[in-house]
Design a protein around this motif. Structure first.
Motif, mmCIF file in Angstrom:
data_model
loop_
_atom_site.group_PDB
_atom_site.id
_atom_site.type_symbol
_atom_site.label_atom_id
_atom_site.label_comp_id
_atom_site.label_asym_id
_atom_site.label_seq_id
_atom_site.Cartn_x
_atom_site.Cartn_y
_atom_site.Cartn_z
ATOM 1 N N PRO B 199 0.901 -1.099 0.002
ATOM 2 C CA PRO B 199 -0.169 0.079 0.125
ATOM 3 C C PRO B 199 1.011 1.143 0.006
ATOM 4 O O PRO B 199 1.964 1.453 0.491
ATOM 5 C CB PRO B 199 -0.838 -0.225 1.317
ATOM 6 C CG PRO B 199 -0.630 -1.491 1.556
ATOM 7 C CD PRO B 199 0.403 -2.035 0.962
ATOM 8 N N ASN B 200 0.318 2.294 -0.608
ATOM 9 C CA ASN B 200 1.241 3.373 -0.897
ATOM 10 C C ASN B 200 0.932 4.656 0.115
ATOM 11 O O ASN B 200 1.885 5.418 0.372
ATOM 12 C CB ASN B 200 1.069 4.146 -2.211
ATOM 13 C CG ASN B 200 -0.108 4.713 -2.384
ATOM 14 O OD1 ASN B 200 -1.214 4.469 -1.513
ATOM 15 N ND2 ASN B 200 -0.446 5.546 -3.444
ATOM 16 N N PHE B 201 0.267 4.190 1.112
ATOM 17 C CA PHE B 201 0.201 4.953 2.589
ATOM 18 C C PHE B 201 -0.562 4.102 3.664
ATOM 19 O O PHE B 201 -1.089 2.870 3.094
ATOM 20 C CB PHE B 201 -0.149 6.398 2.393
ATOM 21 C CG PHE B 201 -1.668 6.458 2.002
ATOM 22 C CD1 PHE B 201 -2.858 6.609 3.078
ATOM 23 C CD2 PHE B 201 -2.209 6.108 0.840
ATOM 24 C CE1 PHE B 201 -4.095 6.927 2.200
ATOM 25 C CE2 PHE B 201 -3.307 6.235 0.282
ATOM 26 C CZ PHE B 201 -4.365 6.521 1.368
ATOM 27 N N THR B 202 -0.346 4.274 4.827
ATOM 28 C CA THR B 202 -1.080 3.472 5.727
ATOM 29 C C THR B 202 -2.273 4.312 6.602
ATOM 30 O O THR B 202 -2.001 5.564 6.794
ATOM 31 C CB THR B 202 -0.005 2.793 6.721
ATOM 32 O OG1 THR B 202 0.758 3.967 7.261
ATOM 33 C CG2 THR B 202 0.827 1.895 6.220
ATOM 34 N N LEU B 203 -3.068 3.791 6.814
ATOM 35 C CA LEU B 203 -4.161 4.410 7.576
ATOM 36 C C LEU B 203 -4.816 3.525 8.637
ATOM 37 O O LEU B 203 -4.947 2.178 8.358
ATOM 38 C CB LEU B 203 -5.611 4.532 6.639
ATOM 39 C CG LEU B 203 -5.579 5.735 5.593
ATOM 40 C CD1 LEU B 203 -6.492 5.512 4.673
ATOM 41 C CD2 LEU B 203 -5.442 7.155 6.648
ATOM 42 N N ALA B 204 -4.848 4.158 9.844
ATOM 43 C CA ALA B 204 -5.280 3.059 10.997
ATOM 44 C C ALA B 204 -6.588 2.702 10.633
ATOM 45 O O ALA B 204 -7.628 3.361 9.891
ATOM 46 C CB ALA B 204 -5.137 4.005 12.440
ATOM 47 N N ASP B 205 -7.155 1.795 11.440
ATOM 48 C CA ASP B 205 -8.554 1.066 11.280
ATOM 49 C C ASP B 205 -9.695 2.358 11.387
ATOM 50 O O ASP B 205 -10.719 2.121 11.044
ATOM 51 C CB ASP B 205 -8.970 0.022 12.278
ATOM 52 C CG ASP B 205 -8.314 -1.050 11.978
ATOM 53 O OD1 ASP B 205 -7.747 -1.227 10.792
ATOM 54 O OD2 ASP B 205 -8.288 -2.334 13.067
ATOM 55 N N ASN B 206 -9.323 3.310 12.229
ATOM 56 C CA ASN B 206 -10.460 4.406 12.576
ATOM 57 C C ASN B 206 -10.044 5.578 11.824
ATOM 58 O O ASN B 206 -10.243 6.811 12.445
ATOM 59 C CB ASN B 206 -10.618 4.610 14.220
ATOM 60 C CG ASN B 206 -9.200 4.938 14.879
ATOM 61 O OD1 ASN B 206 -8.182 4.817 14.103
ATOM 62 N ND2 ASN B 206 -9.161 5.591 15.797
ATOM 63 N N GLU B 207 -9.013 5.506 10.742
ATOM 64 C CA GLU B 207 -8.664 6.936 10.196
ATOM 65 C C GLU B 207 -9.181 7.109 8.802
ATOM 66 O O GLU B 207 -9.040 6.100 8.003
ATOM 67 C CB GLU B 207 -7.188 6.727 10.268
ATOM 68 C CG GLU B 207 -6.414 7.388 11.552
ATOM 69 C CD GLU B 207 -4.855 7.175 11.551
ATOM 70 O OE1 GLU B 207 -4.357 8.175 12.243
ATOM 71 O OE2 GLU B 207 -4.219 6.762 10.638
ATOM 72 N N MET B 208 -8.958 8.214 8.586
ATOM 73 C CA MET B 208 -9.228 8.581 7.080
ATOM 74 C C MET B 208 -8.471 9.687 6.399
ATOM 75 O O MET B 208 -7.935 10.571 7.475
ATOM 76 C CB MET B 208 -10.751 8.700 6.348
ATOM 77 C CG MET B 208 -11.420 9.772 7.316
ATOM 78 S SD MET B 208 -13.179 9.908 6.887
ATOM 79 C CE MET B 208 -13.544 11.465 7.673
ATOM 80 N N GLU B 209 -8.099 9.797 5.259
ATOM 81 C CA GLU B 209 -7.316 10.933 4.606
ATOM 82 C C GLU B 209 -8.202 11.741 4.077
ATOM 83 O O GLU B 209 -8.683 11.550 2.910
ATOM 84 C CB GLU B 209 -6.200 10.401 3.898
ATOM 85 C CG GLU B 209 -5.327 11.322 3.204
ATOM 86 C CD GLU B 209 -4.524 11.970 4.196
ATOM 87 O OE1 GLU B 209 -3.867 11.227 5.206
ATOM 88 O OE2 GLU B 209 -3.839 13.078 4.096
ATOM 89 N N MET B 210 -8.475 13.096 4.627
ATOM 90 C CA MET B 210 -9.324 14.162 4.160
ATOM 91 C C MET B 210 -8.350 14.967 3.169
ATOM 92 O O MET B 210 -7.620 15.468 3.501
ATOM 93 C CB MET B 210 -9.974 14.950 5.143
ATOM 94 C CG MET B 210 -10.976 15.983 4.632
ATOM 95 S SD MET B 210 -12.254 15.264 3.906
ATOM 96 C CE MET B 210 -13.094 14.412 5.140
ATOM 97 N N GLY B 211 -8.847 14.946 2.123
ATOM 98 C CA GLY B 211 -8.234 15.710 0.892
ATOM 99 C C GLY B 211 -7.505 14.857 -0.024
ATOM 100 O O GLY B 211 -6.544 15.740 -0.526
ATOM 101 N N VAL B 212 -7.398 13.617 0.150
ATOM 102 C CA VAL B 212 -6.357 12.703 -0.624
ATOM 103 C C VAL B 212 -6.485 13.132 -2.085
ATOM 104 O O VAL B 212 -7.464 13.535 -2.641
ATOM 105 C CB VAL B 212 -6.597 11.417 -0.238
ATOM 106 C CG1 VAL B 212 -7.891 10.908 -1.185
ATOM 107 C CG2 VAL B 212 -5.700 10.342 -0.651
ATOM 108 N N GLY B 213 -5.035 12.993 -2.639
ATOM 109 C CA GLY B 213 -4.886 13.097 -3.924
ATOM 110 C C GLY B 213 -5.281 11.595 -4.690
ATOM 111 O O GLY B 213 -5.474 10.549 -3.968
#
Lengths: 329, 329
Positions: B199-213
């Motif tokens: 995966p090209n980045f990691t996110l915890a189970d309770n996280e999201m990336e707001m504004g992702v490209g």
């Protein structure tokens, strides 16, 4: 569970409201969201009604519109709709030429559509689809499961209904298209039902479920992850063994994504599948590639092959205008 | 890495071959698969060419056809195409009325399309899209990124080109549609580039990336997982603050899936977004819901709002016949 939802209890309702808002030119919701129906009916045309558990979008509501369904009855996720839904849908869309139910072969669906047919107080016939060659009996099924081939039945029968074919002939046609159609799928990652909140089966990092059902039901076997070519060969081997198309047959090839599989992979699978069909002396002359009969966020694909003749090519090519399939209009 | 592929090295080639087989009525591949072009050109029409890294399917090749692009140049996954691709595409599809490049604002794409424009030896103009309000500067970008709004530019400019609009006017129109259009996305799960394998980045189970490209580039902030309504409010807040549509505006609402997000969730997001727009006195009168500008197998969505006027409604509604968008023909 990572999903774009507000509450597990309201997923279906909110999603249907979004569908209705986005496609208000094509469809509208029945009272209490019991069914999705065409906005404009065609008097004298046999009414086609399908339905089943939700979580397979765009099936079935995405196929309501000119050239396909008149109504679709959505159950809760992976749960059959209830007979009152089909009865009220029939009441709303039957213009006097009778009603054809198109039902995937799951025990709950078959039971509830059968009850609805008996209680509807109008002329009703039914086509039950069972295109999945993976297993003969499954978690929710006696006999083969009805899966992605259902959309081919809905498209071809829908086109014939649009042209004025009467109910008995449509029933015969639907059964015939079902008999010419076979599918099998593979899952790479499981799906998660919102109300459950955890994956409905587990797969190791190097495993896949060959022959998986569209609710994540077990298939033929749990096997190591394989290449696209090997997967296509395995699935098409099972399909062609069962379907036994004559050499030189023309077929429709449907490469269906289960919900979390990107299009770049589905087109790659189409390429593998086409090469294998060519090698078997079978020519795909119609293609449909995309996520049409899904299993929530399951990753994987199914391959469907439907043997074509002059009539079925004409019916497939006929104009269609629904949320999920549109051509020639 | 669980993908339907044969080898990380041949994903693009095999997928393009599948695309070409499935849509042989619409498109064909250039030599060495350097570009995807319309099968039938329209003499005297300005040629529209786009392209960019692969992994965003159906963008761009899925938009080649009547009413949209004349050619698309696919780079390797998340990698710009090279100038020779655009030059050869222009040679193949320019029928004498000049060429318009539609380019997403990434440094590699802008550089390579600019070189191609200079070296093509023909009349070329360019529209650079930069609809992503999330960040002003990103991993591969100076200025804002071009994301899902690009397809709206391609559709509207494509319709105008089909009607015979000359090159300079198409350039002005494309810049204008881009200026009326804003997008922002959120990632729930990362994507995996086949050649990288993780995966090209990691996110915890309770996280999201707001504004992702759309390549998984960082967005505005890493935040706890939120409801669909909260996500829609956050994204639309950013969009409306920047776009400043006047009260009573009509807009096109595009709810775009990133590749691993099922349609049931996208329609639910459409419902949330529509309600928020209604509350802001802005009316969505055109909708597009589906996975059109993807990031391989990333889970998440982007919302795009494009302010409509009489001309842009007509251009949006005009006939289109491509692999991924089809209506009125």
């Amino acid at each position: 569970m990572k999903k774009l939802i507000n509450s597990a209890d309201t997923v279906l309702e909110e999603s249907l409201d979004g569908l209705a808002a986005a496609h208000a030119d094509i469809l509208l919701l029945g009272a209490d969201r019991k069914f999705v129906r065409r906005r404009n009916l065609k008097p004298g045309k046999v009414a086609l009604i399908s339905g089943g558990g939700s979580g397979h979008e765009p099936l079935h509501a995405g196929f309501v519109g000119h050239g396909m369904l008149d109504a679709a009855c959505p159950g809760q996720v992976f749960t059959s709709p209830t007979p009152d839904q089909m009865i009220e849908a029939a009441e709303a869309v039957d213009t006097g030429a009778g009603v054809l139910f198109i039902v995937k072969n799951y025990e709950g669906d078959v039971m509830n559509f059968t009850m609805a047919a008996e209680m509807a107080g109008r002329e009703v016939a039914s086509v039950v689809t069972n295109d999945d060659v993976a297993v003969e009996k499954s978690t929710y099924t006696t006999g083969r499961r009805g899966v992605a081939g259902t959309l081919i039945v809905e498209k071809m029968v829908g086109a014939a209904a649009e042209k004025g074919m009467p109910l008995a002939a449509l029933k015969t046609l639907g059964d015939d298209v079902n008999r010419r159609t076979r599918s099998m799928g593979v899952a790479l990652l499981p799906c998660t039902v919102p109300a459950v909140g955890r994956p409905n089966f587990t797969l190791a990092d190097n495993e896949m479920e060959m022959g998986v059902g569209i609710h994540g039901e077990p298939g033929r076997r749990r096997v190591p992850l394989a290449s696209a070519d090997a997967i296509a060969a395995d699935i098409l081997g099972a399909i062609l063994d069962d379907l036994e198309p004559s050499k030189g047959s023309e077929v429709l090839l449907l490469i269906n994504g289960f919900g979390a599989t990107p299009l770049i992979e589905l087109y790659l699978m189409a390429n593998s599948a086409k090469r294998i069909l060519d090698g078997a002396g079978v020519t795909a002359t119609r293609f449909l590639i995309g996520s049409y009969v899904t299993s929530l966020d399951m990753a994987g694909t199914s391959i469907t092959v439907s043997v074509l003749d002059g009539q079925s090519k004409e019916l497939w090519d006929a104009p269609v205008h629904t949320a999920a399939l549109r051509w020639r209009m």
